[in-house]
Design an enzyme around this catalytic site. Sequence first.
Site, PDB file in Angstrom:
ATOM      1  N   ASP A  10     -25.592 -23.761  45.875  1.00 37.40           N
ATOM      2  CA  ASP A  10     -25.958 -23.081  44.627  1.00 37.40           C
ATOM      3  C   ASP A  10     -25.683 -21.589  44.798  1.00 37.40           C
ATOM      4  OD1 ASP A  10     -28.270 -23.615  42.123  1.00 37.40           O
ATOM      5  OD2 ASP A  10     -27.711 -21.585  42.710  1.00 37.40           O
ATOM      6  N   ASP A 105     -22.242 -23.394  38.763  1.00 40.17           N
ATOM      7  CA  ASP A 105     -22.540 -22.728  40.040  1.00 40.17           C
ATOM      8  C   ASP A 105     -23.179 -23.615  41.102  1.00 40.17           C
ATOM      9  OD1 ASP A 105     -25.361 -22.692  39.450  1.00 40.17           O
ATOM     10  OD2 ASP A 105     -25.509 -20.782  40.522  1.00 40.17           O
ATOM     11  N   GLU A 106     -23.283 -24.919  40.850  1.00 44.30           N
ATOM     12  CA  GLU A 106     -23.900 -25.743  41.894  1.00 44.30           C
ATOM     13  C   GLU A 106     -23.267 -27.122  41.990  1.00 44.30           C
ATOM     14  OE1 GLU A 106     -27.952 -27.195  41.158  1.00 44.30           O
ATOM     15  OE2 GLU A 106     -27.802 -26.328  39.170  1.00 44.30           O
TER      16      GLU A 106
HETATM   17  P1  TTP Z   1     -29.036 -20.682  38.390  1.00 40.97           P
HETATM   18  O1  TTP Z   1     -28.380 -21.218  39.610  1.00 40.97           O
HETATM   19  O2  TTP Z   1     -30.280 -21.358  37.898  1.00 40.97           O
HETATM   20  O3  TTP Z   1     -29.402 -19.151  38.585  1.00 40.97           O
HETATM   21  P2  TTP Z   1     -28.616 -18.014  39.347  1.00 40.97           P
HETATM   22  O4  TTP Z   1     -27.414 -18.538  40.038  1.00 40.97           O
HETATM   23  O5  TTP Z   1     -28.349 -16.895  38.374  1.00 40.97           O
HETATM   24  O6  TTP Z   1     -29.672 -17.489  40.380  1.00 40.97           O
HETATM   25  P3  TTP Z   1     -30.177 -18.176  41.739  1.00 40.97           P
HETATM   26  O7  TTP Z   1     -29.806 -17.218  42.822  1.00 40.97           O
HETATM   27  O8  TTP Z   1     -31.650 -18.311  41.574  1.00 40.97           O
HETATM   28  O9  TTP Z   1     -29.466 -19.505  41.851  1.00 40.97           O
HETATM   29  O10 TTP Z   1     -28.020 -20.698  37.181  1.00 40.97           O
HETATM   30  C1  TTP Z   1     -26.631 -20.432  37.343  1.00 40.97           C
HETATM   31  C2  TTP Z   1     -26.092 -19.647  36.180  1.00 40.97           C
HETATM   32  O11 TTP Z   1     -26.315 -20.362  34.975  1.00 40.97           O
HETATM   33  C3  TTP Z   1     -26.755 -18.312  35.998  1.00 40.97           C
HETATM   34  O12 TTP Z   1     -26.141 -17.289  36.765  1.00 40.97           O
HETATM   35  C4  TTP Z   1     -26.652 -18.073  34.524  1.00 40.97           C
HETATM   36  C5  TTP Z   1     -26.625 -19.451  33.916  1.00 40.97           C
HETATM   37  N1  TTP Z   1     -27.949 -19.754  33.318  1.00 40.97           N
HETATM   38  C6  TTP Z   1     -28.117 -19.524  31.963  1.00 40.97           C
HETATM   39  O13 TTP Z   1     -27.192 -19.110  31.266  1.00 40.97           O
HETATM   40  N2  TTP Z   1     -29.362 -19.779  31.416  1.00 40.97           N
HETATM   41  C7  TTP Z   1     -30.415 -20.231  32.162  1.00 40.97           C
HETATM   42  O14 TTP Z   1     -31.513 -20.437  31.626  1.00 40.97           O
HETATM   43  C8  TTP Z   1     -30.211 -20.476  33.564  1.00 40.97           C
HETATM   44  C9  TTP Z   1     -31.346 -20.973  34.413  1.00 40.97           C
HETATM   45  C10 TTP Z   1     -28.967 -20.217  34.083  1.00 40.97           C
HETATM   46 MG    MG Z   2     -27.507 -20.233  41.231  1.00 37.65          MG
END
Ligand code: TTP
Ligand code: MG
Length: 358
Positions: A10, A105-106
């Site tokens: 992730d 992203d994951e």
């Molecule tokens: P996440 O992996 O949940 O968050 P992140 O990568 O920004 O942070 P972390 O380090 O905690 O993993 O989500 C991935 C991307 O998806 C995030 O950068 C933006 C998008 N996203 C949204 O657009 N709306 C949301 O509510 C969430 C949770 C994520």
């Molecule tokens: Mg993330």
Amino acid sequence: MAHRKIIHIDMDAFFAAVEQRDHPEYRNKPIIVGGKPDTRGVVATCSYEARKFGIHSAMSSDRAYRLCPQAIFIKPRFEAYKEASCLIRQIFSEYTELFEPLSLDEAYLDVSHNLSCRGSATLIAKAIKQSILQKTGLVASAGISYNKFLAKIASDMDKPNGLYLIAPEQGEQFVKTLAVGKFHGIGKATEKKMHALGIKTGWDLKQQSLSFLIQNFGKAGQYFYNISRAIDHRAVNNHRKSKSVGVETTFQADIKEHAEIIRQLQQLLEKALKKLQDKGLNAKTLTIKIKYDDFVQITRSRTLAISISKAIDTTSILENLLKNTAVGQRKVRLLGVALSSFDNQLLNYRQMDLFDYT
Ligand code: TTP
Ligand code: MG
């Protein structure tokens, strides 16, 4: 039976990290990707510098502004995020054919049969993180375990830049102390319901009988029963599960006017495209569904040579699809739009140009 070796990758603060990579002036600063304050917009994500102020995804941008007025608000650039996403999937494909993206992203990777890095899933995860950094300039966190459920929890344990292993002998113990809200698959509503039933931790969950859980949570009951014992048999699935992404709407009052129907279809298409984008997919086939007031239903579809997006003239495609229908003459009670024939992802990633940041 030998355990599986699953890695969950992730990306850290994904959208924000791409912005900080591409704009050096944003680095080490609280940045927020999403809507601007005063626009009823929300935070898509924010940099770790902004998280110190209590800002998080899905919070209103107004609230984020109040928490941190000096934060920099940035409009999302989905093309840039998709490009980074393609690159990381390309990297996954170099380690295993068996990977399952969950979003841009994951992804889960099954590396049970990978013999590189002496077969060590932890070393493979480390190598993947390094390769991601080198090829995209971005930082990822990795969770390593023997099933999907634990691997996903593990990737969150040590963020950012995390590398966290939950070994087979640690799994059950690990779940015991975990708050149920941290379980993947237990959202806010289920968490609340569990709390009301006195179930706060994995240990509490494990005390419940299967029949009690099924009675209270339906089909999910079996899954909760298993995960409280750190059991998760779900395989990493590299076949695109959904063959299409669709949305439909039934009108409160039937509609008839051609222009109104086109307008409704456009709106549905926009929603379907958004869903597709959230899954990091492209589609070339557009299907519309029309249900007339007598409940007779027809579909019409067209496959394009290029991916369907807002950039193409979707109105004329929709006009064409409506040609041999009774739209304009008969009342319509339901309209639907579906997008399908997704690009072969692996093929596309291989075709992409790779570039180095180091
Ligand atoms: P996440 O992996 O949940 O968050 P992140 O990568 O920004 O942070 P972390 O380090 O905690 O993993 O989500 C991935 C991307 O998806 C995030 O950068 C933006 C998008 N996203 C949204 O657009 N709306 C949301 O509510 C969430 C949770 C994520
Ligand atoms: Mg993330």
